[in-house]
Design an enzyme around this catalytic site. Structure first.
Site, short mmCIF file in Angstrom:
data_model
loop_
_atom_site.label_atom_id
_atom_site.label_comp_id
_atom_site.label_asym_id
_atom_site.label_seq_id
_atom_site.Cartn_x
_atom_site.Cartn_y
_atom_site.Cartn_z
N HIS A 1 0.86 -1.19 0.00
CA HIS A 1 0.00 0.00 0.00
C HIS A 1 0.89 1.23 0.00
O HIS A 1 1.95 1.22 0.63
CB HIS A 1 -0.92 0.01 1.23
CG HIS A 1 -2.06 0.97 1.09
ND1 HIS A 1 -1.94 2.30 1.38
CD2 HIS A 1 -3.31 0.79 0.62
CE1 HIS A 1 -3.09 2.90 1.13
NE2 HIS A 1 -3.93 2.01 0.66
N ASP B 1 -7.95 -5.41 0.41
CA ASP B 1 -8.55 -6.18 -0.68
C ASP B 1 -8.09 -7.62 -0.74
O ASP B 1 -8.63 -8.41 -1.51
CB ASP B 1 -8.31 -5.46 -2.01
CG ASP B 1 -9.23 -4.27 -2.12
OD1 ASP B 1 -10.33 -4.35 -1.53
OD2 ASP B 1 -8.86 -3.27 -2.75
#
Ligand code: ACO
Length: 430
Positions: free
Chosen positions: A307, A365
């Site tokens: 991320h 996710d």
């Protein structure tokens, strides 16, 4: 905010001072708005690695600590103690609703769940095998053509009206995109159900059979919506802000955010995770895929890992991991091979120096795809669910930006590396 601190930048031996603006929490920022006027230079920051593009009071992320706050409240408390519509109220209005405000809010949203009949007909212009995100971008953009009664965006009441319509209609439109893709008739909203249960009803009921939402599954979807509701200035939110900065129609701005979200580096990741797990197929093949992810000459990335901001862990990933267990237990799928493979992959990657040293951890996710799959939602719909959840964040940022006294159209500058001025050579001499 105050400017007690200052930063000095020395250019060609000349020192120029800039104010430092202090945030409520998080890093301070150097206010370089006068840099060009004072030095004739721009800053260069493609990808916005060190640039705060705006002021915002909505969401705070601390990537090192793995903290995510909506209006100051930790995501864990919101996910376990509130429902999605309460969180929407919080994100849009700044405070959690009390019981009376909540009832009024539910009514306000329920009043807008139906879509215009002409909009329903728009779907038939798409191929049945179109990606749901292609349909969503088109249909949500088309909402701009339907509401001429609330077009004065300088008026907060008009902005609120657009927000209500978007929040209420997006689930209907997402479910319609699914029904259209499988050739089934559209199912109308049931306003007696909560937001998540109603969405499952619109997805899975048919004229022949009622869908009775399972509360554990509806709660899991609600949690997916909460953890994806906002994430400060991510690529899609920045897209909405940039589009909206010109005074563009809000429905068109939200469609632009959806277009950005679709990419695999952003909201397309949960679909990509499932595709990747299906490709890996078996725990014995994990090593081969990890080697590919490390290979500089191979474009393969471990989907659902890494991320831009979270470098120790993604707090939303933790919530989703737990939700995943709850859903698979409820459905008796705890031995689901895909889920087991995901756990193996997570464990092996987290013990691997390459991923640890680069701060690559499972993101939200990684698990949300498995939850969505267990709910019966097909892979191609995953990003559309994310878009449904994030709509509230996009609206809140659009609204916040439009409401700012010193709001300006977004207009980045560039480092030009092309040809300097030259003259056109006549065609017969080129
Ligand atoms: N697998 C393998 N290597 C990776 C991965 C990954 N998933 N993510 C990053 N890296 C490596 C890069 O190759 C790079 O290595 P290098 O320093 O040797 O060049 C290093 O880690 C840094 O990567 P960047 O791409 O520079 O990091 P950035 O912050 O720009 O990207 C991103 C973050 C886009 C999320 C990236 O980690 C990625 O592509 N992950 C997979 C896709 C994904 O899961 N996206 C969902 C994000 S969450 C969300 O949108 C809700």
């Amino acid at each position: 905010m105050s400017n007690e601190r200052a930063a000095n930048i020395t250019v060609d031996g000349k020192s120029v001072e800039f104010p430092v603006l202090r945030g409520a929490v998080g890093p301070d920022v150097i206010d370089i708005r006068s840099l060009y006027a004072k030095t004739g230079m721009f800053t260069f920051d493609p990808g916005f690695l060190s640039t705060a593009a705006c002021r915002s009071a909505i969401t705070f992320v601390d990537g090192k600590a793995g903290t995510l706050l909506y209006r100051g409240y930790p995501i864990e408390q919101l996910a376990y103690q509130c429902d999605y519509l309460e969180v929407c109220y919080l994100i849009l209005k700044g405070e959690l609703p009390n019981a009376t405000q909540k009832q009024a809010w539910i009514k306000e949203i329920s009043d807008h769940t139906m879509v215009h009949e002409q909009l329903s007909r728009l779907f038939t212009g798409f191929r049945r095998d179109a990606h749901p995100m292609a349909v969503l971008v088109g249909v949500v953009g088309a909402l701009s053509a339907f509401y001429h009664d609330a077009m004065d965006f300088s008026d907060q009441a008009h902005r609120d009206q657009s927000a209500d319509r978007l929040l209420a209609k997006i689930p209907s439109i997402v479910a319609m995109a699914y029904k259209y893709s499988v050739g089934l008739p559209f199912v109308r909203a049931r306003n007696d159900l909560d937001y998540a249960a109603n969405f499952l009803h619109m997805m899975f009921a048919t004229p022949c059979e009622e869908y009775v939402p399972n509360p554990v599954l509806a709660r899991a979807l609600d949690r997916i919506l909460i953890v994806h509701a906002d994430h400060e200035q991510g690529a899609s939110t920045s897209t909405v802000r940039l589009a909206g900065s010109s005074g563009a129609n809000p429905f068109a701005c939200i469609a632009s955010g959806m277009a950005c979200l679709w990419g695999p580096a952003h909201g397309g990741a949960s679909e990509a995770v499932l595709n990747m797990l299906e490709e890996i197929r078996d725990a014995s093949r994990i090593g081969k895929y990890l080697a590919r992810a490390k290979d500089k000459n191979d474009s393969f990335r471990l989907e659902g890992f890494g991320h831009r901001v979270y470098k120790s862990f993604d707090p939303r990933g933790k919530i989703m991991r737990e939700t995943c267990h709850e859903v698979l237990n409820e459905l008796g799928l705890h031995d689901d091979p895909l889920f087991k493979l995901a756990l193996d992959l997570e464990r092996i990657a987290l013990e691997d120096d390459f991923f640890v040293s680069k701060g690559l951890y499972p993101n939200v996710d990684f698990y949300s795809g498995i939850v969505k799959r267990a709910l019966g939602i097909p892979n191609e719909m995953f990003t559309a669910i994310f878009a449904m959840a994030r709509t509230v964040g996009w609206i809140a940022h659009w609204n916040e930006m439009i409401g700012e006294a010193d709001q300006k159209i977004g207009r980045p500058r560039q480092l030009f590396v092309g040809s300097p001025r030259r003259d056109v050579v006549p065609r017969d001499k080129r």
